[in-house]
Design a protein around this motif. Structure first.
Motif, short mmCIF file in Angstrom:
data_model
loop_
_atom_site.label_atom_id
_atom_site.label_comp_id
_atom_site.label_asym_id
_atom_site.label_seq_id
_atom_site.Cartn_x
_atom_site.Cartn_y
_atom_site.Cartn_z
N ILE A 183 0.60 -1.18 -0.34
CA ILE A 183 0.40 -0.26 0.43
C ILE A 183 1.21 0.79 -0.12
CG2 ILE A 183 -1.89 1.06 1.08
CD1 ILE A 183 -2.90 -1.22 2.19
N GLU A 184 0.91 2.06 -1.09
CA GLU A 184 1.70 3.10 -1.00
C GLU A 184 0.84 3.96 -0.67
OE1 GLU A 184 4.44 3.63 -4.87
OE2 GLU A 184 4.39 1.48 -5.08
N ARG A 185 1.65 4.48 0.75
CA ARG A 185 1.10 6.53 1.07
C ARG A 185 1.48 7.66 0.19
NH1 ARG A 185 0.38 4.14 6.64
NH2 ARG A 185 -1.46 2.55 6.61
N SER A 186 0.91 8.37 -0.56
CA SER A 186 1.08 9.58 -0.88
C SER A 186 1.88 10.09 0.10
CB SER A 186 0.36 10.65 -1.75
OG SER A 186 -1.04 11.07 -0.75
N SER A 187 2.30 10.88 0.28
CA SER A 187 3.43 11.79 0.82
C SER A 187 2.49 13.20 1.58
CB SER A 187 4.82 13.34 0.49
OG SER A 187 3.94 13.53 -0.90
N ASP A 188 1.48 13.34 0.18
CA ASP A 188 -0.04 14.10 1.13
C ASP A 188 -0.51 13.76 1.76
OD1 ASP A 188 -1.10 17.29 0.81
OD2 ASP A 188 -2.66 15.48 -0.12
N ILE A 189 -1.15 12.61 2.39
CA ILE A 189 -1.36 11.75 3.54
C ILE A 189 -0.50 11.78 4.25
CG2 ILE A 189 -2.73 9.79 4.48
CD1 ILE A 189 -3.15 8.90 1.40
N ARG A 190 0.67 11.27 4.16
CA ARG A 190 1.32 11.42 5.25
C ARG A 190 1.93 12.91 6.24
NH1 ARG A 190 6.67 8.48 4.21
NH2 ARG A 190 5.23 7.01 4.38
N ARG A 191 1.86 13.80 5.39
CA ARG A 191 1.91 14.93 5.77
C ARG A 191 0.74 15.48 6.37
NH1 ARG A 191 0.30 20.14 3.11
NH2 ARG A 191 0.04 18.96 1.75
N ASN A 192 -0.73 15.38 5.95
CA ASN A 192 -1.61 16.15 6.75
C ASN A 192 -1.82 14.89 7.37
OD1 ASN A 192 -2.50 17.27 4.60
ND2 ASN A 192 -3.62 16.01 3.31
N ALA A 193 -1.26 13.47 7.83
CA ALA A 193 -1.28 13.21 9.23
C ALA A 193 -0.73 13.73 10.30
CB ALA A 193 -0.93 11.48 9.24
N TRP A 194 0.66 14.61 10.02
CA TRP A 194 1.64 14.78 10.98
C TRP A 194 0.48 16.16 11.60
CZ3 TRP A 194 4.46 12.65 14.50
CH2 TRP A 194 5.18 11.32 13.54
N ILE A 195 -0.23 16.41 10.20
CA ILE A 195 -0.21 18.05 10.52
C ILE A 195 -1.26 18.03 12.10
CG2 ILE A 195 -1.54 19.81 9.84
CD1 ILE A 195 0.20 20.07 7.31
N ALA A 196 -2.49 16.98 11.71
CA ALA A 196 -3.44 16.82 12.52
C ALA A 196 -3.35 15.95 13.77
CB ALA A 196 -4.34 14.80 12.00
N VAL A 197 -1.85 15.37 13.70
CA VAL A 197 -1.12 14.85 15.26
C VAL A 197 -0.58 15.99 15.99
CG1 VAL A 197 0.39 13.81 16.24
CG2 VAL A 197 -0.56 12.56 14.92
N PHE A 198 -0.10 17.00 15.52
CA PHE A 198 0.11 18.33 16.09
C PHE A 198 -1.14 18.75 16.67
CE2 PHE A 198 4.41 17.42 13.67
CZ PHE A 198 4.82 16.99 14.91
N ALA A 199 -2.00 19.15 15.46
CA ALA A 199 -3.23 20.32 16.10
C ALA A 199 -4.14 19.36 17.12
CB ALA A 199 -3.79 19.73 14.76
N VAL A 200 -3.92 18.43 17.42
CA VAL A 200 -4.66 17.41 18.49
C VAL A 200 -3.89 17.83 19.44
CG1 VAL A 200 -5.52 15.60 19.22
CG2 VAL A 200 -6.10 15.97 16.97
N SER A 201 -2.57 17.54 19.88
CA SER A 201 -1.69 17.85 20.39
C SER A 201 -1.99 18.86 21.04
CB SER A 201 0.37 17.60 20.06
OG SER A 201 0.79 17.47 21.30
N ALA A 202 -1.96 20.06 19.77
CA ALA A 202 -1.89 21.55 20.80
C ALA A 202 -3.18 21.90 21.65
CB ALA A 202 -1.63 22.74 19.47
#
Length: 52
Positions: A18-37
């Motif tokens: 399963i190849e995930r695009s870097s866009d999905i990975r970037r959005n996942a990290w943004i969501a993690v940081f947003a929820v943490s903040a």
């Protein structure tokens, strides 16, 4: 006692990659940081309200 691991040669062809695009990975990290903040903002405001 020796443990011997063998890998079947056809295993690689059967595996589904399963190849995930870097866009999905970037959005996942943004969501993690947003929820943490948001979490730490709520914790900080709660502490400030209780001790203030």
């Amino acid at each position: 006692m020796a443990t011997r691991l063998t890998v079947q040669p056809e295993f690689r062809e059967k595996a589904t990659l399963i190849e995930r695009s870097s866009d999905i990975r970037r959005n996942a990290w943004i969501a993690v940081f947003a929820v943490s903040a948001l979490f730490w903002t709520v914790v900080g405001l709660t502490v400030w309200h209780l001790w203030g």
